[in-house]
Design an enzyme around this catalytic site. Structure first.
Site, short mmCIF file in Angstrom:
data_model
loop_
_atom_site.label_atom_id
_atom_site.label_comp_id
_atom_site.label_asym_id
_atom_site.label_seq_id
_atom_site.Cartn_x
_atom_site.Cartn_y
_atom_site.Cartn_z
CG ASP B 318 -2.12 -0.81 1.03
OD1 ASP B 318 -2.64 -0.77 -0.10
OD2 ASP B 318 -2.56 -1.48 1.98
CD GLU B 359 -2.99 17.02 4.67
OE1 GLU B 359 -3.45 17.27 5.81
OE2 GLU B 359 -3.22 15.95 4.08
CB ALA B 390 -18.22 19.45 2.59
CD GLN B 391 -21.63 22.71 2.46
OE1 GLN B 391 -21.06 23.16 3.45
NE2 GLN B 391 -22.19 21.51 2.44
NE ARG B 393 -13.63 20.29 -3.10
CZ ARG B 393 -13.33 20.23 -4.39
NH1 ARG B 393 -14.12 20.77 -5.28
NH2 ARG B 393 -12.22 19.66 -4.78
CG ASP B 529 -4.97 -1.55 7.70
OD1 ASP B 529 -5.60 -1.55 6.63
OD2 ASP B 529 -4.36 -0.56 8.15
CG ASP B 533 -6.89 -4.24 2.88
OD1 ASP B 533 -7.07 -3.82 1.72
OD2 ASP B 533 -6.33 -3.59 3.77
#
Lengths: 579, 693
Positions: B318, B359, B390-391, B393, B529, B533
């Site tokens: 991964d 970030e 979310a609107q 961003r 994990d 998977d």
């Protein structure tokens, strides 16, 4: 070794390779399908016999093979017993004893061609042609068919079948063995090998022979269809001679040319099969690696035999006999050899015939120097994998390749794999059984023979030489070689039966596991490695390192198993001789 | 590369005193033929030792075929050979048991709060061994979790150090990928309700212990194949030596002189020839392999899995967490034309001061590193933070009349266009270039003016490229699995140096990829994990589940990494390879030894039949008896000498197969050929000097 010997050996090896390459192409073609229009003929022929030609799994294949060979043995036995009442018996030979007939039947069916009888004074022309020669073809085809099946096992991925035995036998006999034999027989006949159906000839001697019993003025010459039998005797690594003297007889092997042709014919198909293997598995280097390993072992063996024979007998040297090679004489140990072949061609022939499981002889092996005899013995005891018999040489060598890869592969930290097939217990089981069978037969057989009255009765020599005779007989029989050391009177019920058993088990107790292996391998997924993988995770099996590994494995297994026995025979003789 | 904080599972020092004592005792107990039967090679030695012992008694009675002292010494050393092999096995098992004991001490005892059926509050205190699958238990702060299970209610911090060795507590909560708890771990805070997923005795810990103790140790396919080879070699040598008796009787009778070979000499020859070195150490190697796995904090569910690890051709890894650090980080400030880099950095830092995401933190840090811009206390300056929604961003700050925003390129473009601004072509190019490099471009705007782009990059873990290089040299292919788009994925793949990439991966795509490799005959290893998977884990040949993962993932895998470190897969492969290499090396060594033994014993055994064979006595051993005895003693001592190698394993080097073979072939093949010549000669000298033979 003289320069001439080196030249002979080098030319011979080169010639074998040159023959192997094109022959391998043809053989590889035949593994999958016969080319048109042959395929059409083949199909019609098989349909006429009621054979569908569908793929068989290994059990089906092995069943058909065993049935076919059993039928062949019964036919050959019956033919010998009935020869007094059948035609083409100009000398009116009686039927051989039951044990001799049994031994001969098994011997020719198993591609051994051990001969406890003298051909020209026992077998009618009909028996020779319809019985012995036919089995020369069929036993060779059987061996090649098994090799084909194993090749398919390696080449196929997740497949159920390993081919069809009936199709393979017909195809190999019709399109490979017959054409080559016709050509070779014509070449032999051109060189003076006889081919007729006449009764024996009685001819006047040019110089009458004076003996104690009086003057002998004439000689009886055996006649018969020799050339036709001689060709397949060599090509099929059969080795059973028309005459008792085998290829030492001038009617079987008259000239230096026929001698070379015979040696090349012995190695042609075993070497060609290596090349075919490379093609069938899609990597010709794999075939070259096997051929290289065989060549290395062969050249080493020839070197010992040539050196030993040319050096001559120290006992003669002590008596002041000149054994040096010169323009006028071959020198060396000429006992039991033909003057027209000399040391080099006889020694090379001895190595060729024991390396391949042919068993034809052009010199008497009992008269070889002890170490030469020991090498000839060892060549057989290694399992007839140095070129070996047609088909059996390749499948035998592949067993050793799997063994070599197994131990070496572990050392690289992976479950070993050969040609993309993992070697799991299912593969290992047939491999070890097939490798174990012949040492078991040789050692047990020899032990029983030297430990029993019946066995000791046939011995010509006492002590170590006598022991070597018996060891040689069982090594030759169990490994399906068929050459005799002479000296041993083997045409007794004891030896006929014991050796017949050794030959049958040495052949079929190896073939059945090999077919099982082919079946298992065919069912496995074959790992395909991308060409872009710069480093192979799996052990490469085409380079010089693998060749060395394979040679060492063959030697180690062979030597470790047989060293004590060899020490008590040839080695003791050798030490006695040089002291 | 990993520290293993838990010392308890480190195997004890090779020759720990208590372990040694236990091993010696077990070695004697294992003399029982019923125990020997499992190992055909050593069982043969056992039978030989018994036979010689009988001959010795016969000799004591005055009817011996050779001096009683000689036969007795041989008998003793044959018994030692068996004992030494037993000792090796016992020592390996003892070390494993010590590891298992440390695990067992964790096993919870006592009572659990079992919730009554259909009642969410009432509970009974029951013995935890009576818990069954489906029972719900309440675990409060300070309690040990009574069984393996799934959190169905609540969240708690759990101390899993007993299992993982990791001292920092982890959060376990209902729902999601962090819902699984392991019996024996301790809840530190809060209270959770756990539904048991296994019965007592089947728990994870139980399986670990059973595995380690070897109670359920079955031979692996490779071990079986090797045993087949060893057994057939034993049979061949049995034939070769047994037939020497009739051969020599014949020689004596035909030659009319000398005497036949003694049974003692033949039995000595047989024991020396059969592969006792590898036969005696084979099971110790297997046990030690498991034990090494455990020392790396990986629990394998079977020896087969360990072995398969050595065969892996393809590693599926991964991206996040394995190849890259978990989070993207700011890597560069790319200003728009007419804006200085410092201005952009300043604005970006301001916009991120309140952003607590990794970030956001990385932007603040980068600005500080590159332009020494300090974090400012903005609260005092009447700043308003605009959180990410979310609107919109976007997130940012309104401060001192400035409206600083940062966000995805599309979101910021809409924002500035609404304010009458726009993206210049140059800026659009900067944005596109960053995306092509595999980075995430974050656009920063002040009002309608676009200041530039902050480039967020996936940070490839240090040293991972070299690691993949090693794998490539071993012939193993690495494939990166990521949900990223192809462009981004390809850029990171190139930086990390993986061989291949599966971008935009879905669980189905993963499964299909594994199947495709397997159809090509390749062995695939992966880590996982999450519950999604599980199908891929079940399909893979070597599947390492993270201990932090869900129960479904752990059930589907055949190994569990207690450290939950995805890079561990590489180590797992190495341990698997090491085990196979050790077997191969000792087999080669064992076989090459035989050559010298022939030279020692053959001339000695046949001295009476064929004195000529003395020519084979190249080692110039003093006498026949000392030659035979020296070979037997060497054969026994070499087992002891190789115990450390068997337990520790042949040293692993990341090389291609051909190079490894050349190396190990020389060391163990050629070494095995030469060493016994020297060894046997030395023992012979010692025996002669001591007048023992």
């Amino acid at each position: 070794m003289t320069t001439q010997m080196w030249m002979l050996l080098a030319t011979f090896v080169l010639a074998v390779w040159l023959i192997a390459v094109p022959l391998g192409r043809v053989l590889a073609l035949l593994v999958e399908r016969a080319p048109q229009p042959l395929a059409g003929v083949e199909r019609r022929l098989l349909r006429a016999c009621g054979v569908s030609g569908a793929e068989q799994d290994w059990r089906g294949y092995a069943g058909a093979l065993l049935l076919f060979n059993l039928a062949g043995a019964l036919f050959l036995y019956a033919l010998q017993q009935l020869q007094p009442v059948l035609p083409l018996n100009p000398q009116h030979f009686a039927a051989p004893t039951w044990d001799s007939a049994l031994n001969t039947a098994v011997s020719f069916v198993t591609n051994t061609n051990w001969q406890g009888y003298a051909g020209e004074t026992t077998m009618s022309h009909l028996t020779q042609m319809l019985g012995l020669t036919v089995q020369n073809f069929l036993s060779a085809a059987t061996g090649i068919a098994v090799a084909f099946a194993l090749m398919r096992g390696f080449a196929r991925s997740a497949a159920a079948g390993i081919g069809n035995f009936w199709v393979d036998v017909v195809r190999i006999t019709l399109w490979l063995l017959l054409p080559l034999s016709v050509l070779l027989a014509l070449a032999f006949a051109a060189q003076g090998v006889i081919q007729n159906l006449s009764p024996d000839l009685t001819v006047a001697l040019l110089e009458p022979l004076h003996t104690d019993a009086g003057v002998v003025g004439s000689q009886t010459l055996a006649m018969g269809p020799v050339a036709s039998q001689e060709a397949i005797k060599m090509l099929g690594t059969n080795g059973g001679g028309f005459m008792n003297a085998n290829s030492a007889h001038p009617f079987e092997n008259p000239t230096a040319w026929t001698n070379v042709l015979q040696m090349l014919a012995i190695f042609a198909i075993p070497a060609g099969l290596c090349m075919a293997f490379g093609r069938v598995v899609g990597d010709r280097r794999q075939g070259w690696a096997l051929l290289a390993a065989m060549t290395v072992l062969f050249v080493a063996a020839v070197a010992v035999i040539l050196t030993q024979e040319q050096a001559g007998n120290p006992h003669f040297a002590a008596l002041g006999v000149d054994q040096a090679a010169s323009a006028l004489q071959a020198g060396g140990n000429m006992e039991g050899k033909e003057v027209r072949f000399g040391i080099a061609a006889s020694a090379l022939f001895a190595a060729v015939t024991t390396a391949a499981s042919c068993g034809a002889v052009n010199a008497m092996h009992a008269s070889l120097m002890p170490l030469s005899g020991g090498v000839a013995l060892l060549l057989m005891q290694l399992g007839e994998v140095v070129f070996g018999g047609v088909g059996s040489g390749l499948y035998g060598m592949l067993l050793f390749a799997l063994l070599a890869v197994f131990v070496a592969g572990l050392m690289t930290g992976r479950t070993p794999e050969y040609l993309g097939k993992k070697i799991s217990p299912a593969e290992m089981k047939p491999v070890v059984i097939a490798i174990l069978v012949t040492p078991l037969l040789v050692l047990l057989g020899t032990a029983i023979a030297v430990g029993s009255e019946a066995g000791r009765a046939g011995l010509l020599n006492a002590g170590a030489a006598g022991f070597t005779e018996v060891l040689y007989a069982f090594s030759s029989a169990a490994n399906n070689n068929g050459s005799a050391f002479a000296g041993l009177s083997a045409n007794t019920p004891f030896y006929n039966c014991a050796l017949a058993l050794a030959m049958a088990l040495g052949r079929f107790a190896v073939i059945v596991p090999v077919l099982a292996l082919a079946g298992t391998l065919a069912g496995r997924i074959r790992a395909t490695r991308a060409a872009t993988d710069s480093v192979s995770a799996a052990l490469p099996t085409h380079g010089p390192m693998f060749v060395v590994l394979l040679v060492l494995t063959v030697l180690l297994v062979g030597a470790l198993t047989y060293l004590p026995a060899l020490a008590l025979g040839p080695l003791v003789e050798h030490i006695n001789l040089i002291r | 590369m990993n520290a293993f904080p838990s010392t308890s599972r480190q195997p004890a020092a090779l020759f720990d005193r208590t372990l040694l004592r236990g091993a010696v005792r077990d070695a004697v107990i294992k003399l029982n033929p019923a125990a020997q039967w499992r190992n055909p090679v050593m069982f043969t030695v056992w039978l030989c030792a018994a036979l010689i012992s009988v001959l010795w008694l016969q000799a004591l009675a005055g009817q011996g075929e050779a001096p009683a002292g000689f036969i007795g010494a041989n008998a003793a050393w044959l018994w030692f050979t068996v004992l030494f092999a037993n000792f090796a096995e016992a020592l390996a098992e003892g070390r494993s048991k010590a590891q298992a004991a440390s695990l067992r001490s964790l096993q919870s005892r006592g009572n659990a709060r079992k919730l009554r059926a259909g009642d969410d509050t009432g509970w009974d205190s029951v013995d935890l061994t009576t818990l069954r699958v489906g029972d719900r238990v309440r675990v409060e702060a300070g309690d040990l979790v009574p069984c393996d299970g799934e959190v169905i209610e609540g969240a708690a911090s759990v101390d899993e150090s007993a299992i993982t060795g990791e001292s920092a507590p982890v959060i376990r909560e209902a729902g999601g990928d962090f819902s699984s708890v392991t019996g024996g771990t301790r809840v530190l805070s809060d209270c959770i309700v756990v539904r048991c997923t296994v019965n007592p005795g089947d728990s994870f810990l139980d399986r670990m212990i059973a595995m380690v103790e070897g109670a359920r140790r079955r031979r692996t396919p490779n071990e079986i194949a090797l045993t087949l080879l060893l057994v057939s070699l034993t049979l061949a040598f049995l034939m070769a030596t047994a037939t020497l008796l009739p051969f020599s009787l014949f020689a004596v009778e035909a030659g009319g002189q000398g005497s036949a070979v003694t049974v003692t000499a033949l039995v000595a020859l047989l024991v020396c020839l059969i592969p006792t070195t590898i036969g005696g150490l084979l099971s110790a190697i297997g046990v030690a392999g498991m034990s090494r796995m455990l020392a790396a904090n990986v629990i394998a569910t079977s020896g087969r899995a360990v072995e398969a690890a050595g065969d892996v051709d393809v590693l599926l890894l991964d991206k996040t967490g394995t190849i890259t650090l978990g989070n993207r980080q700011a890597a560069a400030f790319l200003p728009a034309p007419g804006v200085s880099e410092r201005e952009l950095a300043d604005a970006a830092q301001l916009a991120s001061l309140a952003d607590e995401t990794p970030e956001g933190r990385s932007i603040v840090v980068l600005a500080k590193q590159q332009f020494a811009l300090r974090e400012r206390q903005l609260l005092s300056h009447d700043a308003t933070f605009v959180p990410f929604t979310a609107q919109t961003r976007m997130s940012g700050v309104n401060w001192a009349g400035r409206q600083i925003r940062k966000g995805a390129a599309e979101a910021v473009r809409r924002h500035v266009e609404a304010l009458g601004g726009g993206f210049s072509p140059e800026l659009q190019r900067i944005v596109d270039d960053a995306a092509r490099r595999g980075s995430t471009p974050l656009v920063v705007a002040d009002g309608a003016q676009v200041l530039g782009v902050v480039e967020l990059k996936d940070i490839v873990k240090g040293g991972i490229r070299e690691r993949f290089g090693e794998l490539r040299r071993m012939g193993i292919r690495t494939v990166m699995i990521t949900g990223d788009n192809r462009l981004t994925a390809a850029a990171i793949a190139a930086e990390a140096g993986v061989d291949d990439v599966l971008a935009e991966a879905t669980p189905e795509a993963k499964l299909a990829l594994i199947r495709r490799y397997q159809a090509e005959g390749r062995m695939v290893a992966m880590t996982g994990d999450g519950t999604n998977d599980a199908p891929a884990l079940a399909q893979a040949d070597v599947a390492v589940a993270m201990n932090s993962g869900t129960q479904a993932a752990k059930e589907a895998g055949n190994m569990v990494d207690l450290d939950s470190n995805p890079t561990k897969l590489i180590e797992v492969v190495e341990i698997g390879k090491q085990m196979l290499m050790t077997r191969g090396a000792l087999t080669t060594f064992s076989l090459s030894n035989d050559v010298a033994k022939y030279f020692a014993i053959l001339p000695a055994a046949f001295a009476a039949t064929y004195p000529q064979l003395g020519a084979l006595n190249v080692m110039q051993l003093a006498s026949g008896e000392s030659a035979i005895l020296s070979a037997v003693i060497f054969n026994a001592l070499i087992i002891v000498a190789l115990i450390p190698l068997a337990l520790r394993g042949v040293r692993y080097r990341p090389l291609g197969a051909a190079a490894l073979l050349r190396r190990n072939g020389l060391v163990y093949g050629l070494g095995g050929l030469l060493l016994p010549f020297a060894g046997i000669k030395l023992i012979d000298l010692a025996l002669t000097a001591l007048h023992l033979a």
